[in-house]
Design an enzyme around this catalytic site. Structure first.
Site, PDB file in Angstrom:
ATOM      1  N   ARG A  52       0.830  -1.212   0.000  1.00 49.99           N
ATOM      2  CA  ARG A  52       0.000   0.000   0.000  1.00 49.99           C
ATOM      3  C   ARG A  52       0.862   1.258   0.000  1.00 49.99           C
ATOM      4  O   ARG A  52       0.536   2.253  -0.649  1.00 49.99           O
ATOM      5  CB  ARG A  52      -0.951  -0.003   1.207  1.00 49.99           C
ATOM      6  CG  ARG A  52      -1.962   1.138   1.148  1.00 49.99           C
ATOM      7  CD  ARG A  52      -3.060   0.978   2.187  1.00 49.99           C
ATOM      8  NE  ARG A  52      -2.552   1.166   3.535  1.00 49.99           N
ATOM      9  CZ  ARG A  52      -3.267   0.976   4.646  1.00 49.99           C
ATOM     10  NH1 ARG A  52      -4.529   0.586   4.579  1.00 49.99           N
ATOM     11  NH2 ARG A  52      -2.741   1.161   5.838  1.00 49.99           N
ATOM     12  N   LYS A 151      -2.753   6.933   1.093  1.00 53.24           N
ATOM     13  CA  LYS A 151      -2.507   7.256   2.512  1.00 53.24           C
ATOM     14  C   LYS A 151      -1.435   8.334   2.535  1.00 53.24           C
ATOM     15  O   LYS A 151      -0.251   8.063   2.753  1.00 53.24           O
ATOM     16  CB  LYS A 151      -2.101   6.001   3.278  1.00 53.24           C
ATOM     17  CG  LYS A 151      -2.323   6.127   4.779  1.00 53.24           C
ATOM     18  CD  LYS A 151      -2.313   4.778   5.456  1.00 53.24           C
ATOM     19  CE  LYS A 151      -2.194   4.890   6.966  1.00 53.24           C
ATOM     20  NZ  LYS A 151      -3.305   5.563   7.631  1.00 53.24           N
ATOM     21  N   GLU A 184     -16.202   6.244   5.518  1.00 53.27           N
ATOM     22  CA  GLU A 184     -15.416   5.610   6.594  1.00 53.27           C
ATOM     23  C   GLU A 184     -15.401   6.543   7.784  1.00 53.27           C
ATOM     24  O   GLU A 184     -16.000   7.613   7.750  1.00 53.27           O
ATOM     25  CB  GLU A 184     -13.990   5.319   6.102  1.00 53.27           C
ATOM     26  CG  GLU A 184     -13.240   6.570   5.647  1.00 53.27           C
ATOM     27  CD  GLU A 184     -11.832   6.287   5.130  1.00 53.27           C
ATOM     28  OE1 GLU A 184     -11.271   5.239   5.440  1.00 53.27           O
ATOM     29  OE2 GLU A 184     -11.304   7.157   4.403  1.00 53.27           O
TER      30      GLU A 184
HETATM   31  N1  PXG Z   1      -9.265   4.844   6.986  1.00 53.44           N
HETATM   32  C1  PXG Z   1      -8.372   5.821   7.209  1.00 53.44           C
HETATM   33  C2  PXG Z   1      -8.631   7.180   6.719  1.00 53.44           C
HETATM   34  C3  PXG Z   1      -7.196   5.523   7.905  1.00 53.44           C
HETATM   35  O1  PXG Z   1      -6.291   6.480   8.131  1.00 53.44           O
HETATM   36  C4  PXG Z   1      -7.947   3.225   8.128  1.00 53.44           C
HETATM   37  C5  PXG Z   1      -9.072   3.585   7.413  1.00 53.44           C
HETATM   38  C6  PXG Z   1      -7.761   1.815   8.545  1.00 53.44           C
HETATM   39  O2  PXG Z   1      -6.761   1.187   7.755  1.00 53.44           O
HETATM   40  P1  PXG Z   1      -5.806   0.060   8.334  1.00 53.44           P
HETATM   41  O3  PXG Z   1      -4.977  -0.327   7.196  1.00 53.44           O
HETATM   42  O4  PXG Z   1      -5.031   0.664   9.469  1.00 53.44           O
HETATM   43  O5  PXG Z   1      -6.694  -1.036   8.806  1.00 53.44           O
HETATM   44  C7  PXG Z   1      -6.966   4.210   8.373  1.00 53.44           C
HETATM   45  C8  PXG Z   1      -5.716   3.880   9.113  1.00 53.44           C
HETATM   46  C9  PXG Z   1      -3.695   7.066  13.987  1.00 53.44           C
HETATM   47  C10 PXG Z   1      -3.715   5.912  13.046  1.00 53.44           C
HETATM   48  O6  PXG Z   1      -2.614   7.383  14.483  1.00 53.44           O
HETATM   49  C11 PXG Z   1      -4.593   5.904  11.986  1.00 53.44           C
HETATM   50  C12 PXG Z   1      -4.598   4.828  11.111  1.00 53.44           C
HETATM   51  C13 PXG Z   1      -3.742   3.784  11.302  1.00 53.44           C
HETATM   52  C14 PXG Z   1      -2.869   3.814  12.364  1.00 53.44           C
HETATM   53  C15 PXG Z   1      -2.837   4.891  13.258  1.00 53.44           C
HETATM   54  O7  PXG Z   1      -4.754   7.665  14.227  1.00 53.44           O
HETATM   55  N2  PXG Z   1      -5.465   4.874  10.078  1.00 53.44           N
END
Ligand code: PXG
Length: 286
Positions: A52, A151, A184
């Site tokens: 990713r 991301k 989301e």
């Molecule tokens: N949507 C968004 C916008 C994200 O930023 C997810 C979904 C979930 O994706 P994953 O691959 O993690 O299952 C994310 C991921 C934080 C933090 O510090 C945020 C994420 C991941 C790790 C830490 O708030 N977001």
């Protein structure tokens, strides 16, 4: 104990891990990142995160100055150097140092850094009792503006929604796309359960293709539960039997109230609890 940070090819002390004020990652949010979990010293779904990261970089025409395998090794090395058993990794690639102008091609070399640390979880009782959320008025980025699958280091869209949540005394906000369909949460993917079937918005509705989301879909299917990707409306959220969020930080967490409407009986539902348990077992290699 001071952390060892991996920065552009070597481990340095936290106090020496510095990025220039001319880095476009800072000046313009020009860069990409990953947030990754470590469970029992093992980096969770590292291949998927690396894939990713490179996809995000490709989408913004950022050339990561390392091979994927080298990045993987650097991640492992940082985890070991910090003795992380259960923790959190932040892997960041910035556009690098450039001039005071948007042009990314004036930047000399992208910077890569890796932090391996503990993670701040939601309070434990939120996992047991479930969390309250609100619908954000801030619309999720239009896919033709900034594709939500990237991301990137520009999280202002999500931060504006997060501020709405905090202002409403809840921890999370649900974001809708420009058509009004559920996208989301600010840092998590969303799922609902209705009559025993799990629904989640398709990625094209404006969601990050979550790695936790993919794992949870697989685990649910293994339990014989039907999972459908489908556009969801605010109404669908209001009348669902269960709702939960998934993400690297949140793992699997139940939602028990949306915009003042109680979901189910006000506690995390049976499918949410089952998947939360299965996710824990999977993550801990059981
Ligand atoms: N949507 C968004 C916008 C994200 O930023 C997810 C979904 C979930 O994706 P994953 O691959 O993690 O299952 C994310 C991921 C934080 C933090 O510090 C945020 C994420 C991941 C790790 C830490 O708030 N977001």
């Amino acid at each position: 104990m001071a952390l060892k940070i991996w920065l552009d090819g070597r481990l340095v002390d936290e106090s020496e891990a510095k990025i220039s004020v001319f880095d476009h990652g800072l000046l313009y949010g020009d860069g990409v990142f990953e947030g990754i979990r470590v469970y029992n010293k093992k980096v969770f779904e590292l291949d998927a995160h690396i894939r990713r990261l490179y996809d995000s970089a490709r989408a913004i025409r950022l050339q990561i100055p390392m091979e994927p395998d080298q990045v993987k090794q650097a991640v492992e090395q940082t985890v070991q150097a910090n003795g992380v058993v259960d923790g959190y990794i932040r892997l960041v690639v910035t556009r690098g140092v450039g001039t005071l102008g948007l042009n990314p091609f004036n930047c000399s070399r992208p910077s890569v850094f890796i932090i391996a640390d503990k993670i701040q979880l939601y309070p434990q009782e939120t996992y047991e009792k479930g969390m309250k959320v609100i619908s954000a008025t801030t619309v999720r980025n239009h896919p033709l503006a900034l594709p939500p699958q990237i991301k990137s280091l520009n999280y202002l869209n999500n931060i504006l929604a997060k501020i709405e949540a905090i202002d409403s005394n809840v921890l999370e906000a649900i974001m809708y796309n420009y058509e009004g369909y559920v996208a989301e949460a600010t840092g998590d993917n969303i799922f609902i359960v209705r009559k025993g079937v799990i629904y989640t918005p398709p990625v094209e509705a404006g969601a990050l293709e979550g790695i936790t989301r993919a794992v949870v879909i697989r685990l649910a299917q293994k339990e014989g539960i039907q999972v459908q990707e489908k556009n969801l409306t605010r109404y669908d959220l209001y009348i669902c039997d269960e709702c939960f969020l998934t993400g690297t930080a949140a793992e699997v967490i139940g939602v028990v109230e949306i915009d003042g409407r109680t979901i189910g009986n006000g506690s995390p539902g049976p499918i949410t609890q089952l998947l939360r348990r299965r996710f824990f077992e999977y993550a801990h290699g059981q």
